[in-house]
Design an enzyme around this catalytic site. Sequence first.
Site, PDB file in Angstrom:
ATOM      1  N   ILE A 149      15.677   0.173  71.957  1.00  0.00           N
ATOM      2  CA  ILE A 149      14.609  -0.859  72.468  1.00  0.00           C
ATOM      3  C   ILE A 149      14.669  -0.614  73.912  1.00  0.00           C
ATOM      4  O   ILE A 149      15.542  -0.685  74.613  1.00  0.00           O
ATOM      5  CB  ILE A 149      15.106  -2.643  72.164  1.00  0.00           C
ATOM      6  CG1 ILE A 149      15.071  -2.992  70.779  1.00  0.00           C
ATOM      7  CG2 ILE A 149      14.109  -3.433  73.162  1.00  0.00           C
ATOM      8  CD1 ILE A 149      15.585  -4.258  70.385  1.00  0.00           C
ATOM      9  N   CYS A 150      13.068  -0.667  74.454  1.00  0.00           N
ATOM     10  CA  CYS A 150      12.984  -0.354  75.767  1.00  0.00           C
ATOM     11  C   CYS A 150      13.720   0.834  76.328  1.00  0.00           C
ATOM     12  O   CYS A 150      13.797   2.102  75.723  1.00  0.00           O
ATOM     13  CB  CYS A 150      13.185  -1.732  76.710  1.00  0.00           C
ATOM     14  SG  CYS A 150      12.746  -1.374  78.153  1.00  0.00           S
ATOM     15  N   GLN A 151      14.614   0.528  77.498  1.00  0.00           N
ATOM     16  CA  GLN A 151      15.462   1.809  77.687  1.00  0.00           C
ATOM     17  C   GLN A 151      16.439   2.381  76.783  1.00  0.00           C
ATOM     18  O   GLN A 151      16.732   3.344  76.660  1.00  0.00           O
ATOM     19  CB  GLN A 151      16.145   1.264  79.062  1.00  0.00           C
ATOM     20  CG  GLN A 151      17.317   2.176  79.765  1.00  0.00           C
ATOM     21  CD  GLN A 151      18.084   1.591  80.674  1.00  0.00           C
ATOM     22  OE1 GLN A 151      18.639   0.347  80.672  1.00  0.00           O
ATOM     23  NE2 GLN A 151      18.442   2.476  81.652  1.00  0.00           N
ATOM     24  N   GLY A 153      15.897   2.645  74.053  1.00  0.00           N
ATOM     25  CA  GLY A 153      14.917   3.643  73.063  1.00  0.00           C
ATOM     26  C   GLY A 153      14.898   4.942  73.468  1.00  0.00           C
ATOM     27  O   GLY A 153      15.023   5.837  72.946  1.00  0.00           O
TER      28      GLY A 153
END
Lengths: 356, 309
Positions: A149-151, A153
């Site tokens: 998720i986000c960073q 990811g």
Amino acid sequence: MAPIDIKPEQLAEEVEGYSRKLHAGVERLLGVGEIEAGVSPREVVYQEDKLTLYRYLPDPESAVQNNETPLLIVYALVNRPYMTDIQEDRSTIKSLLAAGQEVYLIDWGYPDSVDRLLTLDDYVNGYIDRCVDQVCQRNQVDQLNLLGICQGGALSLCYTALHQAKVRNLITMVTPVDFQTQDNMLSAWVQHLDVDLLVETQGNIPGEFLNWTFLALKPFTLGGQKYVHLLDSLDDDERAKNFLRMEKWIFDSPDQAGEAFRQFIKQFYQQNALIKGKVDLGGRRVNLKKITCPVLNIYGEQDHLVPPRASMALKGRIGGSDYTEVAFPGGHIGVYVSGKAQALIPPTIGDWLNQR
Amino acid sequence: MGEQDFLGAEWLAAQRDFWEHWSAQTKASNERQTDNPWEAALDQWWKSVAPAAPELMQELLGKTVAQAKQLFQMAELFARRSDDDESFDWQTAIQQTFGDLRRIIAGITGTMNPVPEDMLSEASIEDSVAYLQRLFTFPGLGLGHRSQAQQREMIARLIDYQKARMDYERFFVDLGNLAVTRLQEKVAEVESGGGRIESARMLYDLWVEASEAVYAEQVMTPDYVRLYGELINSQMAVKLQMRTMLDDSFTALGMPTTRDFRALEQRAYDDRKAIKALQKEMRRGKVSVKKKAAKKRVAPRKRAASRDR
């Protein structure tokens, strides 16, 4: 007649109405009680330094057949992962369990000065790799599914590129890949920043700095208007509690380990090295072409933190041919917490994984 | 009835009184009132409620109260006129109310500076520069060469920071003017569509929309990127110099310094790495032993099976 025509009597009424709401709202908020961080039952399966690896317990009454390949969620280093399990009716984790996934999550904890020298290599090839081994060992499998998720990811992309054999499927949610799209405000801001000097001076990067930065993306809306409109939404206890949960999460920002922050800003934001195949983690180059497993890439169409084009840049850059993109009509946070997202995202992930 | 209810009712009553008086007065006079009892009552009420609230709530409600004050303060300027006052210049009123974006943003975010400023306020910079400059006017003060060089370096960095801050704040002054123009355009749009702005909230929301749009455009410009970078870089340069000077003083006093702490952190990190490497070796060793044991168990069975054949 002027276009602005606020009559004193009207204004007086408006102020009084607002005051009444404020008074009632305060009473409601004061009566809410403790705000818990995360709602789904879970167990600790592994701990290392500040990190905790959780396994979420499936609903014992659920008749859903579990996917035999476990799913490990890698959250960002900024903010806290309980966003994925923020409230009973808005929990990505709960919905993933309901979609038949065996869910694990890495909670990075709150780094302190002892963690200042942790590098991205330590996070990716150290912590994530050991968590992957733990999960695989517990489930007696050689591979798992990874959801970043986000960073988290971006870290998951790095991990998969370097350890493809251990990853069966990769899902990236609101993940930046091209860090220099023209609409990326965060990226623009850090281009002139002397990150070496910042880290040398601050050591770890204070969570407050990150809070300020995120609020400064939309200061009038996030820092002002939200609070003016707040009182309109405090008409019941549950809504008040939900608002407080979100508020708690927004300002619950761990400090960032200095070295990892330095590397992330320099390599990812300033050099855009991920899409150039030039990210270096402990002497190993991250080449996205080494990702050959199926990839599901989910992004928010109104994401102001990770613009859609920053995520969509993944297309055509991985080695495998099984690439799926899902555009969600919402923002960076809405992708986990909005009612629409709950109905769309976890079932989509569940179906996609179960087919692979 | 609890204390909070009592205070709440008092506050509401005070406000009602104020607004009744105020409403009557604005009909008679166009002059701005200098004191503002509803705001004072709001503050008084908040001070009495806040101590009982948990920390998260205090912060949240503090912001809500601050925003409410901002909302009604600005609306008040537009409402201070009689119905038949044709001379009311709404464009000027917008300029007066929303022009100082720097102050408004500081009110929203709590600070104009991205990195918490600690002791680097405007006044303390002025004081520090003045103090250090005065210090050098005394001959034979006993400052060694190194110390003098450090002080000079500090002055230079403080001046750089002060300049970066001024440039950064000037940017927001310009941004405020642009936001005002955008708001005036939006109000004109409402008017040309046959609409009117009749509530504080409507005006506030329109202002947020206008400001957010202008802000989003301006903070992506190379100018802002440079100013933002220079602001943080120059502040870090001051802090780093400050730390170097403090470390020198601590060293002279035999006290631990940042350098010492950093060295300890490095040692802790190296030790942790070494321990993890050992743990990895042990895990590998265990796996290897298990594999060998498994092979041994299989081997006699194979031999026995071949004997049976």
